[in-house]
Motif scaffolding. Structure first.
Motif, PDB file in Angstrom:
ATOM      1  N   ASN A  80       0.803  -1.344  -0.025  1.00 22.98           N
ATOM      2  CA  ASN A  80      -0.020  -0.163   0.022  1.00 22.98           C
ATOM      3  C   ASN A  80       0.956   1.246   0.041  1.00 22.98           C
ATOM      4  O   ASN A  80       0.406   2.287   0.549  1.00 22.98           O
ATOM      5  N   VAL A  90      -0.568   4.714  -1.224  1.00 23.12           N
ATOM      6  CA  VAL A  90      -1.805   5.416  -0.691  1.00 23.12           C
ATOM      7  C   VAL A  90      -1.260   6.300   0.476  1.00 23.12           C
ATOM      8  O   VAL A  90      -0.321   5.858   0.979  1.00 23.12           O
ATOM      9  N   SER A  91      -2.155   7.305   0.897  1.00 27.51           N
ATOM     10  CA  SER A  91      -1.737   8.227   1.933  1.00 27.51           C
ATOM     11  C   SER A  91      -2.482   8.184   2.976  1.00 27.51           C
ATOM     12  O   SER A  91      -2.059   8.560   4.285  1.00 27.51           O
ATOM     13  N   SER A 150      -5.061   5.070   5.327  1.00 29.25           N
ATOM     14  CA  SER A 150      -5.739   3.607   5.545  1.00 29.25           C
ATOM     15  C   SER A 150      -6.715   3.738   6.326  1.00 29.25           C
ATOM     16  O   SER A 150      -6.601   4.380   7.273  1.00 29.25           O
ATOM     17  N   TYR A 197      -3.326   5.545  -9.335  1.00 30.43           N
ATOM     18  CA  TYR A 197      -3.504   4.490  -8.445  1.00 30.43           C
ATOM     19  C   TYR A 197      -3.197   4.984  -7.212  1.00 30.43           C
ATOM     20  O   TYR A 197      -2.017   5.391  -6.756  1.00 30.43           O
ATOM     21  N   GLY A 198      -4.059   4.768  -6.029  1.00 29.44           N
ATOM     22  CA  GLY A 198      -3.909   5.223  -4.825  1.00 29.44           C
ATOM     23  C   GLY A 198      -4.130   6.690  -4.449  1.00 29.44           C
ATOM     24  O   GLY A 198      -4.306   7.304  -3.324  1.00 29.44           O
ATOM     25  N   LYS A 199      -4.494   7.354  -5.598  1.00 30.66           N
ATOM     26  CA  LYS A 199      -5.113   8.834  -5.322  1.00 30.66           C
ATOM     27  C   LYS A 199      -6.560   8.833  -5.946  1.00 30.66           C
ATOM     28  O   LYS A 199      -7.384   9.472  -4.998  1.00 30.66           O
ATOM     29  N   PHE A 233      -8.619   3.036  -6.803  1.00 30.85           N
ATOM     30  CA  PHE A 233      -8.275   2.109  -5.611  1.00 30.85           C
ATOM     31  C   PHE A 233      -8.748   0.689  -5.784  1.00 30.85           C
ATOM     32  O   PHE A 233      -9.309   0.477  -6.840  1.00 30.85           O
ATOM     33  N   ASP A 250     -11.838   2.506   0.710  1.00 30.46           N
ATOM     34  CA  ASP A 250     -11.531   3.678   0.227  1.00 30.46           C
ATOM     35  C   ASP A 250     -13.161   4.188  -0.436  1.00 30.46           C
ATOM     36  O   ASP A 250     -13.164   5.343  -1.053  1.00 30.46           O
TER      37      ASP A 250
END
Length: 299
Positions: free
Chosen positions: A38, A41-42, A44, A124-126, A129, A135
């Motif tokens: 992960n 991602v910023s 969780s 991805y991750g912004k 997801f 998310d």
């Protein structure tokens, strides 16, 4: 010194396993090369008292808590080789240091292989997801897309629809069965079976999906279904049996088919990606090891 346990992998499963082992006065080394699945991602989510935490902050707090237990050592490096000789496991770290342990916990996790869609890594991750439960709340009521050519993606579409009424399904060229397509469209979910040419947007924020036939549709984000592969070959080198999802097979006590080897977290669940599940599995593996060692003491 012979360790009671070597924990390979420093995510929530490995951290929680090390915590329980440390509190049980077991000599433990936690190996963590800090390459989590992960990393993009910023935040969780879904872990009570830590909802919205930065994954690196989660790890920092975990290391701080483990430092209180003198029987736990953290090695910030990768294990490159493990073998079992008699009743002990021999481990070699990437700097050449050798360790011996009575038990092994595999919390090695997975690496993700993203869909073959141009620019997908940028989003991805912004705004794209892999877990709606992780998310979906942040993406609620937005114009979303599920982008996947995976045959099991219809389940993801159904789950994602819980957070928005404006949802489309992009199969990236895969043709759905007519019954499947009709069911989704009857619920207001439009299906696009055209091949995707590229994604569009800036600073990680998706704005548009472009199709090879020249069409396009505006979207604010969505979900994809990455493929997962084991982050380390340690499990296979030990002879651990894999399950049908590519993870390491373990029983309810997190024991694998190799005596003394336990598996927990993503590598055991092979599909459930929430931190709270992984941490619980780490606790179970450590409790299982502690119980086995207590039985040995009194046998």
């Amino acid at each position: 010194m012979i360790l009671d346990c070597a924990v390979i992998g420093g995510g929530p499963a490995g951290l929680n396993a090390s915590l329980v082992l440390g509190r049980s006065r077991r000599k433990t080394v936690l190996f963590d090369d800090n390459k989590p699945r992960n990393a993009v991602v910023s935040e969780s989510h879904g872990f009570i008292t830590r909802d919205g935490v930065d994954p690196q902050e989660f790890k920092r707090i975990g290391h701080e808590e483990l430092a209180k237990y003198p029987d736990v050592e953290i090695q910030k490096q990768r294990v490159v080789r493990v073998n079992k000789e008699d009743e002990l496991f021999n481990l070699e770290a990437e700097d050449g240091t050798l360790f011996q342990a009575k038990r092994i916990i595999l919390a090695i996790g997975f690496k993700e292989i993203l869909p073959d869609v141009k620019r997908v890594k940028e989003f991805y991750g912004k705004s794209l997801f892999s877990c709606p439960f992780c998310d979906g709340w942040e993406m609620r009521d937005k114009a979303l897309a599920v982008i996947s050519d995976n045959e099991a993606a219809s389940h993801m579409v159904k789950v994602a629809s819980n957070w928005t009424d404006d949802l489309i399904y992009c199969t990236n060229g895969r043709q759905l069965l007519s019954e499947e397509k009709s069911l989704l469209e009857s619920r207001g979910i439009r299906v696009y079976e055209e091949k995707i040419r590229a994604l569009n947007g800036e600073n990680g924020k998706l704005t548009e999906i472009l199709f090879e036939d020249g069409g396009a549709i505006s979207r604010e984000g969505g979900f994809i279904t990455p493929e997962w592969t084991l982050a380390s070959d340690v499990a296979s080198s030990l002879g651990c049996k894999l399950n049908d999802r590519g993870g390491v097979e373990s029983d309810e006590m997190k024991r694998t088919n190799i005596e003394g080897v336990y598996a927990c977290g993503d590598v055991s669940l092979a599909g459930a990606s929430q931190l709270i599940f992984a941490a619980a599995e780490g606790s179970m593996a450590a409790i299982s090891i502690n119980a086995a060692m207590i039985e040995e003491k009194f046998s």
